[in-house]
Design a protein around this motif. Structure first.
Motif, short mmCIF file in Angstrom:
data_model
loop_
_atom_site.label_atom_id
_atom_site.label_comp_id
_atom_site.label_asym_id
_atom_site.label_seq_id
_atom_site.Cartn_x
_atom_site.Cartn_y
_atom_site.Cartn_z
N ALA A 30 0.89 -0.79 -0.30
CA ALA A 30 0.04 -0.07 0.24
C ALA A 30 0.80 1.53 -0.01
N LEU A 31 1.71 0.81 0.67
CA LEU A 31 2.50 2.45 0.67
C LEU A 31 3.97 2.21 -0.70
N GLY A 32 3.71 1.47 -1.89
CA GLY A 32 4.66 1.71 -2.41
C GLY A 32 6.43 0.97 -2.11
N ILE A 33 6.50 0.35 -1.62
CA ILE A 33 7.80 0.39 -0.79
C ILE A 33 7.67 -1.13 -0.91
N PRO A 34 9.41 -1.52 -1.01
CA PRO A 34 9.35 -2.84 -1.47
C PRO A 34 9.49 -3.85 0.46
N ARG A 35 9.39 -4.92 0.08
CA ARG A 35 8.58 -5.14 1.43
C ARG A 35 10.48 -5.50 2.12
N THR A 36 11.57 -5.78 2.06
CA THR A 36 13.19 -5.54 2.28
C THR A 36 13.51 -4.70 2.84
#
Length: 441
Positions: A30-36
């Motif tokens: 949702a935030l548009g950031i990688p899960r890593t």
């Protein structure tokens, strides 16, 4: 047989697979950031799996909101935040231990003002140093907690970080905080030094008063107990100290001597040696008596033990050969018995010891001090094989006092035969077996 203390059950934590882990993936998407950017599912699962084992070691009374927040942070992979929560919990518990020890007593030890505000304002590094000084943490605990402090300052959410930690690094951090700060909820209480010294120097202890001070010293930590026992030794050796203060000190030390640590014994011997090195004969003599009264003569070197035994033997012999010896001997015989029970008689005084004890036991031409006979018999029953051989050799030698008595006085010869009956035949060395058999005929 040592009783096995059952382990506390591990807290049952909810599974994360169907709740938190999918939510983290949804959040980063949702935030548009990688899960890593967050800890991986595997790291979170391993940290969560190991968490109950560490939580089990934290007393339930200490599982407060900081522990709950730490668990929530672990469940989301925020190991930097979790470290900060558990560190704060550890610091708060260390402060509690210092409070329980007693702020006025801490001030006495530091020789500086120390109130609640000083404790709260104390930097973490200084708090750890204080806990080490008060023995609230040991040297291992101070070392590992100080490492945790450094890790917390550089890798937790408390400050901008130098990097990240993984699940294994966090679990190690948690384990050290629990083991050295949170795992043991008990807190030793300090002893107010001025009140203790005033009591020692006051009137003779009542049974209740002495018991209270023994309990207080038992409940404090080793290093403060060592300091206070050292003070008691100093008071006992002070030529200007009153007899009640010396007896009060002996009461305390006799009650606690079974728990004297190696460091405490070493400290007492050092103080004793210092008196000898300075040529302070009054204090050195009093210190010898202190060790003798506590049954700790074996801590001193052989020359010191020789001096104590020689003096006791000489006093018994003088009493035996003096006026009213039958009435005067018992006290000196009892003292020598007490000394002999503290350990082996020094070789340098062994022959004198054997000769005097056996001569007193066989008596002189006028009889025996029957009131002292029990002490003599107890000593003789405890003779080593070497002392038995010395006794028989002395009795068989005409030039010795014992030999002359056995040769010229029938009553002494008969008493010596009775003395030999106190010895187990199996303990008689082969070198004197023929003489032993001859005396028994």
């Amino acid at each position: 047989m040592t009783a096995i203390v059952p382990r506390a059950p591990e807290p049952q934590l909810p599974a994360l697979a169907e709740t938190m882990l999918p939510a983290l993936a949804a959040l980063t998407t949702a935030l548009g950031i990688p899960r890593t950017v967050l800890a991986s599912d595997e790291e979170i699962q391993y940290a969560w799996r190991d968490l109950p084992r560490e939580l089990r070691e934290i007393p339930p009374a200490l599982r407060d909101q900081l522990i709950a927040r730490m668990c929530v942070a672990v469940s989301t992979g925020l190991f930097d935040g979790a470290m900060n929560y558990i560190w704060n919990a550890a610091i708060l518990q260390l402060r509690t231990k210092v409070r329980n020890f007693g702020l006025p007593i801490v001030a006495q030890i530091l020789q500086a003002d120390f109130e609640e505000k000083h404790l709260v304002e104390l930097q973490d590094s200084r708090l750890l140093e204080l806990c080490l000084k008060l023995n609230l943490v040991n040297e291992d605990g101070h070392f590992f907690l100080d490492q945790c402090r450094d890790v917390r300052n550089n890798f937790s959410a408390a400050h901008p970080t130098l990097g990240t930690v993984n699940d294994r690094e966090f679990t190690t951090f948690l384990n050290r905080c629990v083991r050295y700060a949170l795992g043991n909820a008990s807190s030793p209480k300090g002893v107010e030094i001025s009140a203790f010294i005033s009591a020692i120097k006051g009137l003779r202890f009542t049974a209740n008063q002495g018991g209270i001070w023994v309990q207080r010293l038992s409940e404090t930590h080793d290093s403060q107990r060592q300091m206070l026992i050292g003070m008691v030794h100093g008071i006992y050796c002070d030529p200007n100290a009153s007899e009640p203060s010396r007896l009060n000190g002996l009461d305390i030390c006799n009650a606690l001597k079974g728990s004297f640590t190696a460091a405490l014994r070493y400290d007492l011997v050092n103080k004793h040696s210092d008196y000898a090195a300075k040529g302070d004969e009054p204090r050195h003599s009093a210190s010898l008596q202190f060790f003798e009264k506590l049954g700790l003569l074996t801590l001193l070197n052989e020359s010191e033990q020789h001096a104590v035994f020689h003096r006791a033997i000489e006093r018994l012999w003088n009493a035996h050969n003096g006026m009213n010896n039958f009435y005067n001997e018992p006290a000196f015989a009892e003292r020598l018995l007490e000394l002999s029970r503290q350990g082996a008689v020094p070789e340098t005084v062994q022959e004198q010891f054997v000769q005097v004890v056996v001569c007193c036991n066989v008596g002189n031409g006028y009889g025996v001090s029957w009131a002292a006979a029990t002490s003599y018999e107890q000593i003789i029953r405890s003779f080593s094989p070497r002392e038995i051989a010395t006794m028989i050799r002395l009795a068989a030698t005409a030039e010795t006092t014992l030999g002359r008595r056995c040769a010229s006085l029938p009553s002494c010869r008969e008493r010596f035969k009775q003395t030999l009956a106190l010895i187990d035949p199996a303990s008689v060395p082969s070198g004197v077996k023929a003489q032993y058999d001859h005396f028994l005929k």
